[in-house]
Write an enzyme that holds these catalytic residues in place. Structure first.
Site, PDB file in Angstrom:
ATOM      1  N   GLU A  87       0.872  -1.179   0.000  1.00 39.82           N
ATOM      2  CA  GLU A  87       0.000   0.000   0.000  1.00 39.82           C
ATOM      3  C   GLU A  87       0.899   1.216   0.000  1.00 39.82           C
ATOM      4  OE1 GLU A  87      -3.061  -2.010   3.159  1.00 39.82           O
ATOM      5  OE2 GLU A  87      -2.480   0.083   3.488  1.00 39.82           O
ATOM      6  N   ASP A  90      -4.747   8.175  10.819  1.00 39.98           N
ATOM      7  CA  ASP A  90      -3.373   7.735  11.046  1.00 39.98           C
ATOM      8  C   ASP A  90      -2.826   8.230  12.371  1.00 39.98           C
ATOM      9  OD1 ASP A  90      -2.765   6.297   8.610  1.00 39.98           O
ATOM     10  OD2 ASP A  90      -2.994   8.224   7.603  1.00 39.98           O
TER      11      ASP A  90
END
Lengths: 394, 256
Positions: B45, B56
């Site tokens: 990814e 995140d």
């Protein structure tokens, strides 16, 4: 045209809930419960009672005679600056803290820029005996020391946001991350009409007390329950949403939203979102925001920390795009002049944010028959350092 | 057949590594992906650095800030993938935030991504219903696959719905967390993995968040088709004292 949120959380093209799946349960829980709870008789009774006896509402609608004379029209000030904690922010925190309690949450998180919403949140958490964590950009912590001290005295923990630009947008990111990591016991108490649905609608409802009172007060004072123009400043846009709320569907009322031009829209040091922004997603909402060609959200600038936000609530994006709202920009210098002027002729020191709304009076072609309400969203105590530094030498 | 479909129909214990484009240096993306593929990683990814990455944790967010500072752009990422595709044939997914695609122009963006050899997307803040209503047809038009996330709070009905729309793999978030927050897997998480396994979904599953080493990777493989390592890899790149190639090789070796 419809100015209320639809069942998917959109105002026209704007709004919605663009959130990671990790927040789906929380946001959905809130979406399913908020109307049921806040429209109940029991809730309304508690909410109105706290607004009256704790916050000090209704706030006066004051006919500013000297200001009216200067502009040769009728100008009222809606005195949100007289609320407990010094601004309109507490209308929302009182409402959301009652909601959080009814939802069985015992840990409250919030974001703050200048610290006004943080103080208003810490205040109601102290009142209710709930744990309170306020995220605040590291840079804002340094420049807003008195509010940091107030929050700490009220028992809140102030956590610095150290990522990105270390200001309000990053504090909001950190608060959202905290909520992701603590989904069961935690309630996220957002301070403006921003964020994923249902927050913009919920916060607007809690702030709508401003225009609810305005209608009654105008009826008493002028014989009709609406003014010709309402002026309010817009960062995220909660005081403006509250001041406009009960007049959204009344086309006789011009709704004037004042953004912070900062040093000027062409300088690159500005927070005028509708002028400089484009459509996109910020903090879970589709709206207008300041971003570069890569879709990176850019850092705004204003002398007023409360207007220093790169987005605008989805309701306001809709008012802008549909033409229902008139958007005006006011620079740092114009806002400062308006603050000194109001202090001198009316004996009221406004918050820097509210000073932007006052400065817009200069930019309108007012006639003697015009009845104008300026929403004086907060008082200037927190801005004294700036006011003293910039005091005109005459 | 899309590379992702081929991978999931032929292999188990899939190791999926996340890296941030333009990190640690602007053009390291190319060497990083080449070395990951050479070390035997099954798929990658590539994170498209964003200023406000809500899903995140601090490690990946920091790497994004560095990459933006390095001058990474979406067009540079496309160029890098084009270069990578000359020698690398493992599946490549892009991970990012919907605002980046909207600003670029979603249709244009997807066309370019497909043209340079991207196989699918993970866009954590694109809600399932908006994907279905506004974007799904565009992704399908370019044969680009999607992965959506589920968490311990996702209801069974919603898991089934999300699994159905996850045409790449179902991204099983291991805990109440943002990326990179835990170092081992707790009993509650294992119970949750067992529950998902027992649902006998047709969609392949990868477990992500909190997978950091061979132990957690192997545990995750007991309950899913494989797992995703992100923050632990970025942390290794951040603190590396050896050259990039060696660092990557040493990180991957114990996982194979």
């Amino acid at each position: 045209m419809n100015y209320t949120v639809n069942e998917k959380g959109f105002y026209g093209d704007f709004g919605g809930a663009y959130i990671p799946e990790m927040l789906h349960h929380n946001v959905n829980e809130l979406k399913e419960q908020y109307l049921k709870i806040i429209e109940s008789k029991e809730f309304q009774k508690e909410y109105k009672s706290l607004l009256k006896d704790y916050v000090g509402r209704p706030t006066p609608l004051y006919l500013a005679k000297n200001l009216s004379k200067k502009y040769n029209s009728t100008i009222y000030l809606k005195r949100e600056d007289l609320n407990h904690t010094g601004a309109h922010k507490i209308n929302n925190t009182v409402g959301q803290i009652l909601l959080a309690q009814k939802m069985g949450k015992n840990r409250i998180i919030a974001e703050t820029g200048a610290g006004q919403h943080g103080v208003a949140t810490a205040t109601v958490c102290a009142l209710m005996g709930l744990e309170c964590i306020v995220y605040m950009g590291e840079i804002d912590i340094q420049r807003q020391a008195p509010n940091v001290a107030r929050m700490k005295m009220l028992g809140a923990e102030v956590r610095p946001a150290t990522s990105g630009s270390k200001t309000l947008k990053d504090a909001t990111n950190e608060a959202i991350r905290d909520w992701i990591a603590n989904p069961v016991d935690t309630y996220y108490l957002i301070g403006s009409v921003v964020g994923p649905h249902p927050y913009p609608d919920m916060v607007a409802r809690f702030q709508s007390i401003i225009s609810e009172e305005m209608k009654i007060q105008l009826e008493e004072k002028t014989g009709k329950n609406y003014p010709d123009k309402i002026i309010a400043c817009v960062g995220g846009g909660s005081n403006a949403a509250g001041a406009f709320y009960h007049y959204l569907d009344n086309p006789k009322v011009e709704l004037i939203a004042v953004e912070a031009d900062g040093l000027g829209v062409a300088t690159g040091e500005s927070a005028a979102t509708t002028q400089l922004g484009s459509e996109g997603i910020i903090h879970g909402s589709k709206t207008l925001l300041m971003q570069n060609s890569e879709g990176q959200i850019t850092e705004p600038y204003s002398i007023s920390a409360g207007l220093d936000y790169p987005g605008v609530g989805p309701l306001h994006a809709h008012l802008f795009k549909s033409g229902r709202g008139t958007f005006i920009g006011v620079t740092d210098a114009e806002a400062l002049n308006a603050a000194y002027e109001l202090t001198k002729i009316e004996g009221i020191i406004p918050a820097l944010e509210s000073a932007h709304a006052l400065a817009a009076l200069d930019k309108l072609a007012l006639s003697p028959n015009d009845c104008v309400v300026v929403n004086l969203s907060g008082r200037g105590d927190k801005d004294m350092e700036t006011y003293i530094d910039r005091m005109p030498t005459n | 057949m899309n590379r992702l479909e081929h991978l999931f129909s032929t292999k188990e214990n899939i190791l999926n590594i996340y890296t941030t484009a333009g990190f640690p240096k602007l053009n390291d993306t190319i060497e990083t992906i080449k070395e990951l593929a050479a070390s035997g990683v099954d798929m990658v990814e590539i994170g498209m650095p964003f200023s406000d990455p809500l899903a995140d944790g601090p490690t990946i967010q920091h790497s994004s800030e560095v990459a933006i500072e390095n001058g990474i752009t979406l067009n540079i990422i496309f160029d890098q993938i084009k270069e990578i595709r000359k020698t690398v044939d493992i599946p490549i997914m892009l991970m990012g935030y919907i605002n980046q695609l909207m600003k670029y122009g979603v249709e244009d963006f997807l066309a370019k991504a497909a043209a340079v050899g991207v196989d699918g997307f993970i866009l954590p803040d694109l809600p399932l219903d908006i994907y279905q209503e506004e974007y799904k047809a565009l992704f399908e038009k370019h044969n680009l696959k999607m992965s959506f996330l589920i968490t311990p709070q996702t209801t069974d009905d919603r898991i089934k719905l999300i699994a159905k729309e996850s045409t790449a793999f179902l991204y099983v978030v291991s805990s109440f967390a943002i990326t990179g927050s835990k170092s081992d897997l707790q009993q509650g998480q294992l119970d949750y993995f067992k529950k998902i396994e027992a649902m006998k979904l047709n969609t392949p599953k990868l477990i992500g968040f909190g997978i950091s080493n061979a132990d957690t990777f192997n545990t995750a493989c007991n309950y899913a088709n494989g797992a995703i390592i992100g923050s632990a890899f970025i942390k290794t790149l951040t603190t590396a004292t050896t050259e990039l190639k060696t660092t990557i090789h040493n990180f991957i070796e114990p996982l194979k």
